[in-house]
Design an enzyme around this catalytic site. Structure first.
Site, mmCIF file in Angstrom:
data_model
loop_
_atom_site.group_PDB
_atom_site.id
_atom_site.type_symbol
_atom_site.label_atom_id
_atom_site.label_comp_id
_atom_site.label_asym_id
_atom_site.label_seq_id
_atom_site.Cartn_x
_atom_site.Cartn_y
_atom_site.Cartn_z
ATOM 1 N N ASP B 311 26.629 77.145 99.889
ATOM 2 C CA ASP B 311 25.660 78.129 99.430
ATOM 3 C C ASP B 311 26.398 79.162 98.600
ATOM 4 O O ASP B 311 27.512 79.548 98.930
ATOM 5 C CB ASP B 311 25.002 78.802 100.631
ATOM 6 N N ASP B 348 11.080 96.974 101.060
ATOM 7 C CA ASP B 348 11.714 95.646 100.930
ATOM 8 C C ASP B 348 13.124 95.734 101.511
ATOM 9 O O ASP B 348 13.992 96.378 100.951
ATOM 10 C CB ASP B 348 11.754 95.300 99.428
ATOM 11 N N THR B 379 7.267 84.847 99.171
ATOM 12 C CA THR B 379 7.126 83.490 99.708
ATOM 13 C C THR B 379 7.691 82.522 98.691
ATOM 14 O O THR B 379 7.792 82.837 97.502
ATOM 15 C CB THR B 379 5.653 83.114 99.976
ATOM 16 N N THR B 382 4.947 81.845 95.830
ATOM 17 C CA THR B 382 4.700 82.847 94.785
ATOM 18 C C THR B 382 5.980 83.277 94.100
ATOM 19 O O THR B 382 5.985 83.667 92.959
ATOM 20 C CB THR B 382 4.015 84.086 95.375
ATOM 21 N N ARG B 383 7.083 83.162 94.825
ATOM 22 C CA ARG B 383 8.391 83.580 94.315
ATOM 23 C C ARG B 383 8.366 85.009 93.770
ATOM 24 O O ARG B 383 9.070 85.340 92.822
ATOM 25 C CB ARG B 383 8.923 82.597 93.259
ATOM 26 N N SER B 385 7.500 89.360 95.200
ATOM 27 C CA SER B 385 7.080 90.234 96.283
ATOM 28 C C SER B 385 6.575 91.527 95.641
ATOM 29 O O SER B 385 6.639 91.684 94.418
ATOM 30 C CB SER B 385 8.246 90.518 97.228
ATOM 31 N N LYS B 397 7.389 92.266 91.744
ATOM 32 C CA LYS B 397 8.667 91.944 91.106
ATOM 33 C C LYS B 397 9.057 90.541 91.573
ATOM 34 O O LYS B 397 8.776 90.134 92.704
ATOM 35 C CB LYS B 397 9.751 92.973 91.457
ATOM 36 N N ASP B 524 16.997 73.960 106.597
ATOM 37 C CA ASP B 524 18.254 73.253 106.298
ATOM 38 C C ASP B 524 18.431 72.045 107.208
ATOM 39 O O ASP B 524 19.254 71.176 106.941
ATOM 40 C CB ASP B 524 19.464 74.169 106.525
#
Lengths: 573, 682
Positions: B311, B348, B379, B382-383, B385, B397, B524
């Site tokens: 990652d 956030d 989410t 929607t990618r 927030s 954004k 994962d």
């Protein structure tokens, strides 16, 4: 002296130089590419049509082995029957008798398995029909069997995942029509020009200068001898093999016979490189084999040229080396070279008496057969070497921190099991056979049916040399070499039957094993190379293979050799 | 618990191992190791011969003392081999025990009749009585009684007992950081935890069982090597058995002691005796790196890894992206834009969000408030927030394409200069975060990654090991490529969804490669299961931990690199010691073979190239050397042969030189020295 050594060196270099283009040619034949001998195709198609074989159908490794074993079984029955009734068959001008069952068993197996151990003598033991129709036939097909098995293994070594490994019959037939037959014709012509007999007539009677009449055997020798060497068979037309003037008339034929017996085993190594497009791998294999071969050759040539100290003590001039049992027309050096060449590859033809070589030369001859893969027999030499590669790959793969893989295929428990069994087999057959015979000899057992008289009677010498004779006989049988130390009374049920079984096991298991391993590996997933992958085409890996061969194949026999040739050598000095 | 002891042999461990060495003489357990089992048989025969010479006074088999000494040395050989295995077990167990100590009996507050909320009734139960599925409650100051998954609440937890890391971590219900480990301490807040494993079946318990041998199974490579060693043993059985008739023929009587000595010296006892110790030590080394392995096979496989999926965040870059610039769209005032950005990020708590507030500075943030606003969570679909303010302002954004879709769906144009800016940021390795208000683009925030110092050297090292590194990131391809190039990874997966990882792994595996990855989230889990080596973080979800075959207690994403090296070390140690063991045979042959025959064939004295004193001292020296080489190599077996990424051919050359050539030379010197010493007493 110098000329003798130049003869040896020139022969070796000529062989290697011939082997490279020949290897390229063999690779093309086995890969089915266009070659100059494509005009043989109609003949091949005729064979396939008559026998109902579809030569384009790809076979699995199991199917290939079944095909191999089936045709071998048929040849065995055929050979055994003919040998037992040859006395009443045509082409027998000298009226030689039929063979006893145990001798027929030994002889049929011996020629079937490319060993050519001969417990009979050609002059009196077989008819011309047998020489040509059985023995020479088997010399062709047994050599082609080895090459065809190698072709299956080479096909399996390609970079892919498959269980289709080409057509066994196709490899087999093409090996004969496009490799063995054409080369045999060329060699036969050279022999004929040098006075080798080629006749169907029986013994000739000649009157010597002293006025005695002597019966001289002859026959279709020039047809027989080329394949005897090209096929690494080694079985002589006459009892004295290539020491006989009709079977090896002069120094030139001696060199031709040397080149013709070793060129194909060498060429097959190069063929592997061309076929797989892995020339460096072929060079590694060839180098390891050559170094092993040269180590044995150089020491033997030196020992033979130096001569026997016991004879020197009698005040005899040793200028021409140890000449006991050797032909003066060849000399010590080339005979020493021959004796190692014929034992490292599985020919087993001789141009001198191995029994009379210096003790350590005898040891070198035996080591050549114990290792059995310094070039080695037709196809099977590389198969034997393949097993040692598998073991070396396993150990050195671990040493570089990866689970072992060879040519992109992982080597796991199953392959290891097969490889180890094959490695075990050779010392097992040789040592157990020798143990059995030395036990009887030590106790001088009465052998009954197995041997007329007491067991020590089969030895012409006692002591260390007698031990070497027994050790040599089983080594030669297990290695499918067929040369004899001689001096051993081997035409009797005990030796015929025990060596017969040793020959069968020593032939077919070392073919089945590598074919099975290669077949299993071919079915595995191909792993592409990375920087962490073990490189098998380097000098370092070659050294590793050599080490494995030395420790497994040579050192395992050290105690036995210590009691035979080594003890004899040190007692002599 | 990070390991403090560097000493290989601690006295308490040695004591325990010594005891175990005798227990392990039981033929039933010896049978697992064919090489040492044959030694045990040989030792038993020598015991009988020794007793026979004592009782009968028969001198044909050598003196009683000589036989006794040979028996004693063979017995020691067995003990040494057992000791190697026992000390490796003891060390592994000690390591595991120190981890287990953290979870001594504690009281657990088990929730009776679990309902949502913290208004609950609890009963106290001992931690060992907890069953899978039970729910317990912990608050500040409590020790968590056993492994579990938080089902409600959030807490800061001190995990130093497990990881040695003193900074507390936050664990909360839902998401990927929901696991808690027994023995760690809750520092603040309260949580409800569901027990995920039965008592005695935690990963640690499984690992201890693995080390102790109860459930230790031979790995495929170990099996193949055992076959090889068994094969060598059989070769020498043949060599030694057939020697008897040979000797009879040569009229050379050979004593039983000499036969057995020759046999024991020739078979690969060195590697045979150390083989299981090497395997255990591999698992132990993993444990010392704070990685719990679920099988020995996983460690072995790690050495073979061809592809490493890493990652980006936390592995290649430090922590998370940070906001570095605000780029308002044309016609939007900078001050205004910053204000919108802050509003969208106040609630956030993602690292990115926090960094935006941080960048805006105190002044800009102080007077802003989002009281009564509705938070729009990020989410995967929607990618983006954002926040809906009570005034009706809708601030969003998110990724470029997500906001573009949003604005264009509302019939608004995506301003060109912002699109250009987005591209520019991406090509500089930054991440653009486009901000919109009421579906109109107001500007873009630039986020930047900071690549960890020294990481590109580590990738270089991996490349030389033949391991391909792949960076996995949610970034767009441009940003991903920039960071990939800068960090020196070989490949990257951009805009990665969980199934992308999975597909990548499958594709690599189809090409025959072995893939390792690390992960923590439930999503994962399939990829962790698919990977050949899947390392789950201890902080990850239970699903992830179940799916992988290793658990990293430190939650350190760079751990994979260490694991690969541990795997390679394990295989190398096996390979080099096998080579050493076999190479030793050369000298042993030259010691024993002349000794067997010299008495009746004096000519063979010439083969006695070491000039050993007498047949008896030669045989004794060889078996003594054979015995003491085992304990001498225990440290190497436990520590492992050092791995150097110098390319496979160079590595082979190096190891062949040290262990191959060394294996030939060392016994010549050793046997000669021992012979000199033995001669003094003879």
């Amino acid at each position: 002296m110098h000329a003798e050594i130049i003869g040896v060196v020139a022969t070796f270099i000529a062989t290697v130089l011939l082997a490279i283009p020949l290897g390229k040619y063999i690779a093309k034949v086995l890969a089915g590419e266009r070659t100059v001998l494509d005009f043989m195709a109609p003949l091949e198609r005729f064979f396939f049509r008559v026998s109902g074989i579809d030569a384009t159908r790809e076979m699995t490794w199991q199917e290939s082995l079944v095909a191999l074993l089936t045709i071998n079984l048929i040849w065995f029955v055929y050979a055994m029957v003919i040998l037992m009734i040859q006395g009443s068959l045509p082409l027998n001008p000298d009226h030689n008798p039929s063979m006893s069952p145990d001798l027929a068993f030994n002889t049929a197996i011996s020629f079937l398995v490319n060993c050519n151990l001969q417990d009979y003598s050609g002059e009196t033991g077989v008819s011309y029909f047998t020489q040509i129709g059985v023995l020479m036939f088997l010399q062709f097909v047994s050599a082609a069997t080895g090459v065809a098995a190698l072709a299956v293994v080479m096909n399996a070594m390609k970079e892919r995942t498959t269980d289709k490994l080409g057509n066994f019959y196709n490899y087999f037939v093409k090996t004969i029509t496009r490799i063995l037959l054409p080369l045999s014709v060329i060699v036969a012509v050279i022999f004929l020009l040098n006075g080798m007999p080629m006749t169907w007539e029986g013994r000739d009677t000649i009157t010597t200068l002293q006025g005695d009449t002597v019966q001289v055997s002859r026959g279709p020798v020039a047809a027989f001898v080329p394949i005897k060497h090209l096929g690494t068979n080694g079985g002589g037309f006459f009892g004295a093999n290539s020491a006989h003037p009709f079977e090896n008339p002069n120094y030139l034929t001696c060199i031709v016979e040397l080149v013709s017996q070793s060129v194909l085993p060498m060429a097959l190594v190069f063929a592997l490189g061309f076929y797989l497009k892995r020339r460096k791998l072929a060079v590694m294999i060839f180098s390891v084999m050559t170094i092993g071969f040269l180590l044995l050759t150089i020491s033997t040539v030196m020992l033979e040229m130096k001569g026997n100290p016991e004879i020197a003590r009698m005040g005899i001039d040793l200028h021409s080396g140890a000449m006991e049992g050797k032909e003066v027309r060849f000399g010590a050096a080339i005979s020493a070279y021959w004796s190692i060449l014929t034992t490292v590859i599985s020919t087993g033809s001789v141009n001198a008496m191995h029994d009379s070589y210096m003790p350590l030369s005898g040891m070198n001859q035996m080591l050549g057969m114990m290792v059995n893969c310094f070039y080695g027999g037709k196809g099977v030499g590389i198969l034997n070497f393949y097993i040692f590669i598998i073991i070396a790959v396993f150990i050195s793969g671990l040493m570089v921190g990866r689970t072992p893989e060879f040519l992109g295929k992982k080597i796991e428990a199953r392959e290891m099991k097969i490889a180890i069994l094959i490695v075990l087999l050779h010392p097992f057959l040789i040592l157990v056979g020798t143990a059995l015979s030395s036990y009887f000899a030590a106790h001088d057992t009465a052998m009954g049916y197995w041997f007329s008289g007491k067991a020590s009677g089969w030895l012409s010498n006692g002591g260390y040399h007698g031990f070497s004779q027994m050790l040599y006989q089983y080594t030669s049988s297990s290695a499918n070499n067929g040369s004899g130390f001689e001096g051993l009374s081997d035409n009797n049920p005990f030796w015929n039957i025990t060596t017969g079984f040793v020959m069968i096991l020593g032939r077919f298991l070392p073919i089945i094993g590598p074919v099975a391993i290669a077949g299993i590996l071919a079915q595995k997933k191909y792993i592409p190379e990375s920087a962490g992958t073990l490189q098998t085409d380097t000098a370092t890996f070659g050294l590793m293979v050599f080490g494995v061969i030395f420790i497994i194949a040579a050192l395992a026999f050290f105690p036995a050799l210590a009691l035979g040739p080594i003890a004899e050598h040190f007692s002599m000095h | 618990m990070k390991s403090q002891n560097t000493s290989l042999f601690q006295s308490d461990m040695v004591r325990e191992a010594l005891g175990q060495s005798f227990v392990k003489l039981d033929p039933r357990s010896m049978f697992r190791n064919p090489v040492m089992f044959t030694v045990e048989l040989g030792t038993a025969v020598m015991l009988i011969v020794t007793l026979y010479t004592l009782i009968s006074g028969d001198k044909t088999q050598g003196s009683f003392i000589y036989n006794l000494v040979v028996f004693f040395i063979l017995f020691l050989t067995l003990l040494f081999a057992n000791f190697a295995e026992a000390i490796a077990e003891a060390r592994g167990k000690a390591q595991a025990d120190s981890l287990r100590k953290t979870r001594e009996e504690t009281r657990a507050k088990v929730v009776v009749g679990n309902r949502p909320g913290f208004n609950l009734v609890t009963t106290e139960v001992m931690s060992s009585q907890l069953k899978k599925g039970d729910v317990f409650f912990c608050e500040a100051g409590d020790i968590i009684p056993t492994d579990g998954e938080i089902i409600e609440g959030l807490a800061t937890i001190d995990e130093s007992a497990i990881t040695g890391e003193s900074a507390p971590v936050i664990r909360e219900a839902g998401g990927d950081k929901s696991s808690v480990t027994g023995g760690t301490k809750v520092l603040s807040d309260r949580i409800k935890v569901q027990v995920t494993t039965e008592a005695g079946e935690s990963f640690l318990d499984k690992m201890i069982a693995l080390v102790e041998g109860a459930s230790r199974q031979k790995t495929p490579n170990e099996i193949a090597l055992t076959i090889l060693l068994a094969g060598f043993t059989l070769v020498f059985v043949i060599v030694c058995v057939t020697l008897q008739p040979f000797a009879q023929y040569a009229r050379t009587p050979i004593t039983i002691a000499a036969y057995i000595s020759l046999f024991v010296c020739l078979i690969p006892t060195t590697i045979g005796g150390l083989l299981s110790a090497i395997g255990i030590a591999g698992m132990d080394r993993a444990l010392r790196a704070n990685v719990i392995t679920k099988s020995g096979k996983a460690v072995e496989t790690a050495g073979d890894i061809d592809t490493l999926l890493l990652d980006k965040t936390g592995t290649i870059t430090i922590g998370n992206r940070k906001a570095t610039s605000f780029w308002p769209a044309n016609g939007v005032e900078e001050k205004n834009f910053v204000e919108i950005c802050v509003l969208s990020s106040l609630a956030d708590d993602t690292p990115e969000g926090k960094s935006i507030v941080e960048l805006a500075g105190r002044e800009a943030t102080q007077k802003l408030s989002i009281e009564g606003a509705t938070m729009i969570k990020f989410t995967a679909e929607t990618r983006c927030s954002g926040v809906d303010l009570p005034t009706g302002r809708r601030i969003r954004k998110g990724a470029y394409d997500a906001i573009k879709r949003l604005t264009e769906n509302a019939g608004n144009r995506f301003p060109e200069e912002t699109a250009d800016r987005v591209k520019q940021i991406s090509s500089n390795g930054g991440t653009p975060l486009v901000v919109s208000e009421d579906e109109k683009v107001v500007g873009v925030i630039e986020l930047q990654d900071i690549i960890k110092p020294g990481i590109s050297e580590r990738f270089e090292r991996l490349r030389r090991m033949g391991v391909k590194t792949v960076m996995v990131t949610g970034d767009n391809p441009l940003t991903a490529k920039f960071i990939a190039d800068k960090a020196g990874v070989d490949d990257f997966i951009a805009e990665a969804r969980p199934e992308d990882k999975m597909n990548y792994i499958r594709r690599e595996q189809q090409q025959g490669k072995l893939v390792a990855m690390m992960g923590d989230g439930t999503n994962d889990a399939p990829a962790l299961a698919q990977a050949d080596v899947g390392v789950a973080m201890n902080s990850g979800t239970q699903a992830a931990k179940e799916a992988g075959n290793m658990v990293d207690l430190d939650n350190d994403p760079t751990k994979l690199i260490e694991i690969v090296e541990i795997g390679k070390q394990l295989l190398m140690t096996r390979g080099t010691l096998t080579t050493f063991s076999l190479a030793n045979d050369v000298a042993k042959y030259f010691a024993i073979v002349p000794a067997l025959f010299i008495a009746s064939i004096p000519a063979l004295q010439s083969v006695n190239i070491m000039h050993l004193h007498s047949p008896e001292t030669a045989i004794l020296s060889a078996v003594i050397f054979n015995a003491i080489i085992i304990p001498a190599l225990i440290p190497l077996a436990l520590r492992g042969v050092q791995y150097k990424p110098i390319g496979s051919s160079a590595l082979l050359r190096r190891n062949l030189l040290i262990y191959g050539l060394g294996g030939i030379i060392v016994p010549f010197i050793g046997i000669k020295l021992i012979d000199l010493i033995v001669t003094l007493f003879y």
